[in-house]
Scaffold this motif. Sequence first.
Motif, mmCIF file in Angstrom:
data_model
loop_
_atom_site.group_PDB
_atom_site.id
_atom_site.type_symbol
_atom_site.label_atom_id
_atom_site.label_comp_id
_atom_site.label_asym_id
_atom_site.label_seq_id
_atom_site.Cartn_x
_atom_site.Cartn_y
_atom_site.Cartn_z
ATOM 1 N N PRO A 61 0.808 -1.229 0.000
ATOM 2 C CA PRO A 61 0.000 0.000 0.000
ATOM 3 C C PRO A 61 0.839 1.275 0.000
ATOM 4 C CG PRO A 61 -0.163 -1.164 2.101
ATOM 5 C CD PRO A 61 0.513 -2.085 1.170
ATOM 6 N N LYS A 98 1.578 2.051 -3.461
ATOM 7 C CA LYS A 98 0.391 2.644 -4.093
ATOM 8 C C LYS A 98 0.287 4.123 -3.737
ATOM 9 C CE LYS A 98 -2.157 -1.738 -3.845
ATOM 10 N NZ LYS A 98 -3.322 -2.446 -3.247
ATOM 11 N N GLN A 122 -7.609 10.434 -6.692
ATOM 12 C CA GLN A 122 -8.430 9.286 -7.096
ATOM 13 C C GLN A 122 -7.723 7.969 -6.747
ATOM 14 O OE1 GLN A 122 -9.609 9.424 -11.205
ATOM 15 N NE2 GLN A 122 -10.912 7.608 -11.055
ATOM 16 N N LEU A 123 -6.421 7.933 -6.954
ATOM 17 C CA LEU A 123 -5.671 6.705 -6.635
ATOM 18 C C LEU A 123 -5.567 6.463 -5.132
ATOM 19 C CD1 LEU A 123 -2.731 6.860 -9.237
ATOM 20 C CD2 LEU A 123 -4.705 5.314 -9.236
ATOM 21 N N GLU A 146 -8.063 6.869 -3.003
ATOM 22 C CA GLU A 146 -9.356 6.430 -2.441
ATOM 23 C C GLU A 146 -9.354 4.964 -1.998
ATOM 24 O OE1 GLU A 146 -12.482 7.415 -5.118
ATOM 25 O OE2 GLU A 146 -12.144 9.585 -4.974
ATOM 26 N N PRO A 147 -8.797 4.033 -2.807
ATOM 27 C CA PRO A 147 -8.826 2.611 -2.358
ATOM 28 C C PRO A 147 -7.944 2.330 -1.141
ATOM 29 C CG PRO A 147 -8.396 2.800 -4.728
ATOM 30 C CD PRO A 147 -8.226 4.170 -4.156
ATOM 31 N N LEU A 148 -7.128 3.302 -0.754
ATOM 32 C CA LEU A 148 -6.191 3.054 0.350
ATOM 33 C C LEU A 148 -6.795 3.336 1.723
ATOM 34 C CD1 LEU A 148 -2.880 4.508 -1.160
ATOM 35 C CD2 LEU A 148 -3.602 2.125 -1.012
ATOM 36 N N ASP A 149 -8.031 3.860 1.740
ATOM 37 C CA ASP A 149 -8.635 4.172 3.039
ATOM 38 C C ASP A 149 -8.751 2.950 3.937
ATOM 39 O OD1 ASP A 149 -8.948 6.922 2.853
ATOM 40 O OD2 ASP A 149 -10.724 6.713 1.588
ATOM 41 N N GLU A 150 -8.912 1.781 3.325
ATOM 42 C CA GLU A 150 -9.015 0.562 4.133
ATOM 43 C C GLU A 150 -7.637 0.007 4.454
ATOM 44 O OE1 GLU A 150 -11.014 -3.898 3.891
ATOM 45 O OE2 GLU A 150 -11.684 -2.314 2.519
ATOM 46 N N GLU A 151 -6.757 -0.026 3.432
ATOM 47 C CA GLU A 151 -5.435 -0.623 3.636
ATOM 48 C C GLU A 151 -4.554 0.211 4.572
ATOM 49 O OE1 GLU A 151 -3.613 -2.869 0.065
ATOM 50 O OE2 GLU A 151 -4.780 -1.257 -0.832
#
Length: 402
Positions: free
Chosen positions: A321, A324, A342-343, A345-350
Amino acid sequence: MPISRTSEPDDLEDLLRELTPQVLGAVVRWSGDFAAAEDAVQEALLAAATTWPRDGRPDKPKAWLIQTASRRLIDEVRQQQARRRREERAALRDVPSGDVEEHDDTLRLLFLCCHPALTPASAIALTLRAVGGLTTAEIATAYLVPEATMAQRISRAKQKLKGASFAVDADDARLRNVLHVLYLMFNEGYTSTSGPELHRSDLSTEAIRLVRAVRTQLPADGQVTGLLALMLLTDARRAARTGVDGELIPLAEQDRTRWNGEYITEGVALAVEAFETPPLGEYQLQAAIAALHDEVDKAEDTDWPQILGLYGLLETLSGNPMVKLNRAIAAAMVDGPDAGLQLLEPLDEELADHYRLAATRGHLYEMRGDHETAAEHFRTAARGTTSLPERDYLLSKAAQLS
């Protein structure tokens, strides 16, 4: 054993420090007992420090230390009846001959210290103690923990290694574990995770020394060469990362004339060599990215499109992560802040609650011109870091934008 009367107090300490891991490695290999071997080697070193200045240095100091330590170990084994079975086995072995000068067990010792049965924190501590020659107190200071706590950590690590193979396992997974431990050691030294100082240069310097030692034994391994290149290219910027009061200076604002030119020259050459050595791994790619940063005189000349491409490869390879997150920064530099956000956004969980995610958002919102949102993210990041220089920098950014 012949004696030379050339001992000089000024170089005796350096010689003993250099020989310590080699001697410890030889005695561990011979005895199979890490803890007992370390005690015996410490006694041999003490004997050397006492007798050599007085009687002269042996012609073969390493052999002298190994034989002395081995004899001490045998004496200890014979005295402790409670450990009779292992003691008898060790006591029946022959003392190593004096003809051991060409055999260096440092690499074996390093691989043992980085055994996969140990946690990274324990492996780093044991490596610094056994291979780096740091005292328990010095390691405890570096990690901001009480000496007793560090002593227990090291003791538990040694206990876990009882009976472990002393062979240098050529297995790629084992080598990756060794490199990972050295990578973590370097990172902790380059950017301390807590405390008042941004750096702990003793840790990063020691990590570089140990990777050099590994590369001496494995010069054709691209990952080893890549890791050494990465460390040199990163450490080259150390002097410019802090101001006169120890405050953090980000990469884009650093005075590049203060970067270490020798490290950059060596690091770039190694990075090129590593990149041309398949298979391509994480350290080669990270070294290539570091080289692109270090090779330009001005931050605005950085080849961000190429860095973005390399981060793409690195993300595919590792899925890390943090990679990323760095790719999002590169994307923002190439395609604008919205592409980077935008890239992220998916890292909020990781990377939930990790301060670097908030700090990166702060920078990208600042690029976007949304200063109020940027300041809020900088304040959030400041609350999440335990490094005082990083906290102060993030709070200053928030204050500038409020």
